[in-house]
Scaffold this motif. Sequence first.
Motif, PDB file in Angstrom:
ATOM      1  N   PRO A 277      -9.805   1.962   9.992  1.00  0.00           N
ATOM      2  CA  PRO A 277      -9.525   0.755  10.807  1.00  0.00           C
ATOM      3  C   PRO A 277      -9.174  -0.462   9.951  1.00  0.00           C
ATOM      4  CG  PRO A 277     -11.519   1.867  11.567  1.00  0.00           C
ATOM      5  CD  PRO A 277     -11.148   2.499  10.271  1.00  0.00           C
ATOM      6  N   GLU A 278      -9.810  -0.583   8.783  1.00  0.00           N
ATOM      7  CA  GLU A 278      -9.504  -1.720   7.912  1.00  0.00           C
ATOM      8  C   GLU A 278      -8.083  -1.617   7.349  1.00  0.00           C
ATOM      9  OE1 GLU A 278     -13.942  -2.832   6.141  1.00  0.00           O
ATOM     10  OE2 GLU A 278     -12.779  -1.209   5.228  1.00  0.00           O
ATOM     11  N   ARG A 279      -7.667  -0.409   7.009  1.00  0.00           N
ATOM     12  CA  ARG A 279      -6.288  -0.228   6.527  1.00  0.00           C
ATOM     13  C   ARG A 279      -5.278  -0.582   7.614  1.00  0.00           C
ATOM     14  NH1 ARG A 279      -8.290   4.396   3.918  1.00  0.00           N
ATOM     15  NH2 ARG A 279      -7.553   5.734   5.621  1.00  0.00           N
ATOM     16  N   LYS A 280      -5.598  -0.204   8.865  1.00  0.00           N
ATOM     17  CA  LYS A 280      -4.707  -0.527   9.977  1.00  0.00           C
ATOM     18  C   LYS A 280      -4.609  -2.039  10.176  1.00  0.00           C
ATOM     19  CE  LYS A 280      -3.828   0.720  14.812  1.00  0.00           C
ATOM     20  NZ  LYS A 280      -4.308   1.506  15.975  1.00  0.00           N
ATOM     21  N   ALA A 281      -5.734  -2.728  10.057  1.00  0.00           N
ATOM     22  CA  ALA A 281      -5.731  -4.186  10.188  1.00  0.00           C
ATOM     23  C   ALA A 281      -4.934  -4.833   9.066  1.00  0.00           C
ATOM     24  CB  ALA A 281      -7.161  -4.712  10.198  1.00  0.00           C
ATOM     25  N   LEU A 282      -5.052  -4.272   7.843  1.00  0.00           N
ATOM     26  CA  LEU A 282      -4.302  -4.805   6.700  1.00  0.00           C
ATOM     27  C   LEU A 282      -2.800  -4.644   6.932  1.00  0.00           C
ATOM     28  CD1 LEU A 282      -4.369  -5.973   3.792  1.00  0.00           C
ATOM     29  CD2 LEU A 282      -4.321  -3.611   2.976  1.00  0.00           C
ATOM     30  N   ARG A 283      -2.416  -3.495   7.471  1.00  0.00           N
ATOM     31  CA  ARG A 283      -0.986  -3.256   7.703  1.00  0.00           C
ATOM     32  C   ARG A 283      -0.431  -4.199   8.778  1.00  0.00           C
ATOM     33  NH1 ARG A 283      -2.420   2.660   7.351  1.00  0.00           N
ATOM     34  NH2 ARG A 283      -1.919   3.240   5.207  1.00  0.00           N
ATOM     35  N   ARG A 284      -1.286  -4.618   9.707  1.00  0.00           N
ATOM     36  CA  ARG A 284      -0.830  -5.595  10.694  1.00  0.00           C
ATOM     37  C   ARG A 284      -0.578  -6.938  10.033  1.00  0.00           C
ATOM     38  NH1 ARG A 284      -3.633  -7.145  16.544  1.00  0.00           N
ATOM     39  NH2 ARG A 284      -2.242  -8.893  17.004  1.00  0.00           N
ATOM     40  N   ASP A 285      -1.355  -7.263   9.027  1.00  0.00           N
ATOM     41  CA  ASP A 285      -1.203  -8.545   8.333  1.00  0.00           C
ATOM     42  C   ASP A 285      -0.043  -8.553   7.354  1.00  0.00           C
ATOM     43  OD1 ASP A 285      -3.291  -9.764   9.655  1.00  0.00           O
ATOM     44  OD2 ASP A 285      -4.786  -9.272   8.136  1.00  0.00           O
ATOM     45  N   VAL A 286       0.341  -7.370   6.851  1.00  0.00           N
ATOM     46  CA  VAL A 286       1.408  -7.264   5.851  1.00  0.00           C
ATOM     47  C   VAL A 286       2.530  -6.415   6.416  1.00  0.00           C
ATOM     48  CG1 VAL A 286       2.024  -6.563   3.511  1.00  0.00           C
ATOM     49  CG2 VAL A 286      -0.268  -7.444   3.979  1.00  0.00           C
TER      50      VAL A 286
ATOM     51  N   GLY B  54       0.793  -1.226   0.000  1.00  0.00           N
ATOM     52  CA  GLY B  54       0.000   0.000   0.000  1.00  0.00           C
ATOM     53  C   GLY B  54       0.817   1.264   0.000  1.00  0.00           C
ATOM     54  N   LEU B  55       2.058   1.206  -0.503  1.00  0.00           N
ATOM     55  CA  LEU B  55       2.948   2.358  -0.471  1.00  0.00           C
ATOM     56  C   LEU B  55       2.997   3.119  -1.786  1.00  0.00           C
ATOM     57  CD1 LEU B  55       5.919   0.806   1.541  1.00  0.00           C
ATOM     58  CD2 LEU B  55       4.022   2.184   2.391  1.00  0.00           C
ATOM     59  N   VAL B  56       2.472   2.545  -2.867  1.00  0.00           N
ATOM     60  CA  VAL B  56       2.390   3.254  -4.144  1.00  0.00           C
ATOM     61  C   VAL B  56       1.020   2.970  -4.766  1.00  0.00           C
ATOM     62  CG1 VAL B  56       4.882   3.183  -4.599  1.00  0.00           C
ATOM     63  CG2 VAL B  56       3.440   1.336  -5.442  1.00  0.00           C
ATOM     64  N   PRO B  57       0.457   3.920  -5.524  1.00  0.00           N
ATOM     65  CA  PRO B  57      -0.824   3.665  -6.194  1.00  0.00           C
ATOM     66  C   PRO B  57      -0.663   2.634  -7.298  1.00  0.00           C
ATOM     67  CG  PRO B  57       0.086   5.776  -6.883  1.00  0.00           C
ATOM     68  CD  PRO B  57       0.968   5.285  -5.781  1.00  0.00           C
ATOM     69  N   TYR B  58      -1.719   1.874  -7.543  1.00  0.00           N
ATOM     70  CA  TYR B  58      -1.644   0.804  -8.525  1.00  0.00           C
ATOM     71  C   TYR B  58      -2.998   0.617  -9.190  1.00  0.00           C
ATOM     72  CZ  TYR B  58      -3.999  -1.905  -4.897  1.00  0.00           C
ATOM     73  OH  TYR B  58      -4.897  -2.348  -3.967  1.00  0.00           O
ATOM     74  N   ALA B  59      -2.985  -0.108 -10.288  1.00  0.00           N
ATOM     75  CA  ALA B  59      -4.211  -0.553 -10.941  1.00  0.00           C
ATOM     76  C   ALA B  59      -4.248  -2.071 -10.878  1.00  0.00           C
ATOM     77  CB  ALA B  59      -4.251  -0.070 -12.390  1.00  0.00           C
ATOM     78  N   GLY B  60      -5.458  -2.629 -10.881  1.00  0.00           N
ATOM     79  CA  GLY B  60      -5.599  -4.070 -10.780  1.00  0.00           C
ATOM     80  C   GLY B  60      -6.268  -4.473  -9.489  1.00  0.00           C
ATOM     81  N   SER B  61      -6.255  -5.765  -9.225  1.00  0.00           N
ATOM     82  CA  SER B  61      -6.944  -6.317  -8.055  1.00  0.00           C
ATOM     83  C   SER B  61      -5.925  -6.901  -7.088  1.00  0.00           C
ATOM     84  CB  SER B  61      -7.934  -7.404  -8.501  1.00  0.00           C
ATOM     85  OG  SER B  61      -8.443  -8.104  -7.393  1.00  0.00           O
ATOM     86  N   LEU B  62      -6.100  -6.565  -5.794  1.00  0.00           N
ATOM     87  CA  LEU B  62      -5.181  -7.030  -4.761  1.00  0.00           C
ATOM     88  C   LEU B  62      -5.978  -7.325  -3.497  1.00  0.00           C
ATOM     89  CD1 LEU B  62      -2.388  -7.360  -3.378  1.00  0.00           C
ATOM     90  CD2 LEU B  62      -2.341  -4.888  -3.113  1.00  0.00           C
ATOM     91  N   SER B  63      -5.804  -8.529  -2.953  1.00  0.00           N
ATOM     92  CA  SER B  63      -6.458  -8.867  -1.691  1.00  0.00           C
ATOM     93  C   SER B  63      -5.481  -9.617  -0.794  1.00  0.00           C
ATOM     94  CB  SER B  63      -7.709  -9.725  -1.932  1.00  0.00           C
ATOM     95  OG  SER B  63      -7.352 -10.985  -2.483  1.00  0.00           O
ATOM     96  N   VAL B  64      -5.604  -9.382   0.521  1.00  0.00           N
ATOM     97  CA  VAL B  64      -4.752 -10.019   1.532  1.00  0.00           C
ATOM     98  C   VAL B  64      -5.657 -10.651   2.573  1.00  0.00           C
ATOM     99  CG1 VAL B  64      -2.975  -9.669   3.284  1.00  0.00           C
ATOM    100  CG2 VAL B  64      -2.886  -8.372   1.142  1.00  0.00           C
ATOM    101  N   ALA B  65      -5.434 -11.933   2.844  1.00  0.00           N
ATOM    102  CA  ALA B  65      -6.233 -12.687   3.820  1.00  0.00           C
ATOM    103  C   ALA B  65      -7.719 -12.593   3.490  1.00  0.00           C
ATOM    104  CB  ALA B  65      -5.956 -12.188   5.233  1.00  0.00           C
ATOM    105  N   GLY B  66      -8.039 -12.609   2.205  1.00  0.00           N
ATOM    106  CA  GLY B  66      -9.422 -12.594   1.769  1.00  0.00           C
ATOM    107  C   GLY B  66     -10.067 -11.230   1.745  1.00  0.00           C
TER     108      GLY B  66
END
Length: 582
Positions: free
Chosen positions: A362-371, A341-353
């Motif tokens: 809050p969702e971004r914070k949870a994602l950063r804990r996972d990655v 999540g450090l640069v803008p991108y195009a396409g589809s990306l999912s982590v842990a579903g």
Amino acid sequence: MTAEPVLSVANLTIAVGSGTARRRLVDDLSFTLHRGETLCIAGESGSGKSLTSLAIMGLLPKPGPVVAGGSIRLGSEDLTALPERAMRRVRGDRIAMIFQEPMTSLNPVLTIGRQLVEAIEAHRDASRADARRLALEALEAVRIPEAARRMRQYPHELSGGMRQRVMIAMALALEPDVLIADEPTTALDVTIQAQVLGILKEIQASRGTAVILITHDMGVVAEMADRVVVMREGQAVESGAVAPLFAAPREDYTKALLAAVPRMGTGSEGAPVATVAVAAPVAEIRDLSVRFPLKGGLLGRTTAEVHAVAGISFDIPAGQTLSLVGESGCGKSTTAKAIAGLVPYAGSLSVAGRPAANLSAPERKALRRDVQMVFQDPFASLDPRMRVGDLVAEPLVIHGIGSAAERRERVAGLFERVGLQPDAMRRYPHQFSGGQRQRVCIARALALRPKLIIADESVSALDVSVQKRVLELLKELQAEFGIAYLFISHDMAVVENISDRVAVMYLGQIVETGTRAQVFGSPRHAYTRRLIEAVPVPDPARRRTAFPRLVGDIPSAVRKPNDPPARLALRDVGGGHLVAAE
């Protein structure tokens, strides 16, 4: 080789502190260096290799370590007795140095061209036009694409490998008598590494330049060295000609150092990495693209676009390691930054579903804990004002995990697992060697026990024995917690030994992907074969006599606006082994 050495180090002692607190960091070190000779200094991080090179250059930090005894002679001149004004004339002209961390060695507010030109003008009686021409030739010699445009760019606009090539070009431009190379190919992919080693060989042949090569890559030592000095805790434990030292090392430490070297062809040995059965991959990437506009003209319009990543797709299952390999600038690190999540991108990306797009705070914070991510340059990714214990504990504080005592206990455990003593928690980043700083970064990434760790050249700064321990640690944690790794590296031997699957990138696209055995055992794409063939073998008896040099224009990911590159179609050649048509 002449009888008179060009450089003589006799009984060199470097110490810090005074009285009872005095500590010797380099103890009674002696060696000589002749014209046209390459002396390799090898050893673990903190063994005194880099301090020795800084002492020769007269660049020991102040206040800090000092030369407490011995002499350093360049010809008949004792460098330890020279005043600073006289040493400035020696540096760059007669002795040049390529430093380990290019981002901290280049001035961030000056263009690459200006820094090269100023270095040449400081030591050569050359006009500005001649200096620019010499600077451009130096960049082209180290195979930097679009060298004229790079002259106008700033260090932060280049990849880690590109910045290291600039440092090498700056040192080689002045054709010094002695070249000190402190991990000069650490940030370079294997093909560029082979070309740079070839360049060093050519300069030695044409000018008789003497080289001190400081490296933990024993393949490079076997490829380049005439003689080797093995250091441990500031002392030379063994030295001698390269072939006998590799064939029959006398000291136990040297034997252990050589045994820790990852070797091509051994990646399939041993038990496979444990995997955890899950319904879906930890990370799913589909048609990922990243473009950066290049603006110019009076109105600042977009004149071109860098297609850093041009539509790639892959999955990373829990408990498995996917490695991205390829040359500097191929898009490996940009892919990692997009996933984090450090640069803008195009396409589809999912982590842990969870899709990574359109998230709440809050969702971004949870994602950063996972990655979590381990970056390439450890010094640039650690706050110099904070103690390293606080840096490792910071993710735990941000996410509100544990009490202060529990956090200290977890951090102390992490320090021990990455090979650092718990009392090091009270020190600052500048008090560690480059390899030790990278271990701190790895401990910080492990603190939250994430689902996905992106390791961008995470072991490139580590000596081989520590590298082996860290890779074993990563495997242990993977088996214990089911962590998935996206491993980015130019060290093909390390990749072969740690990966479950491998994806080979070229100009922003994947040209070959498959299991470790498929890619390394039966490489189908010409580019993959070229990468594997460029790996130096840690055996002086198998030293190359010729190094590959690319001819013609160097391919570039820069294209005109609205002119994307053609997408490569991958075909399955069997068992999920995908290869692009050539």
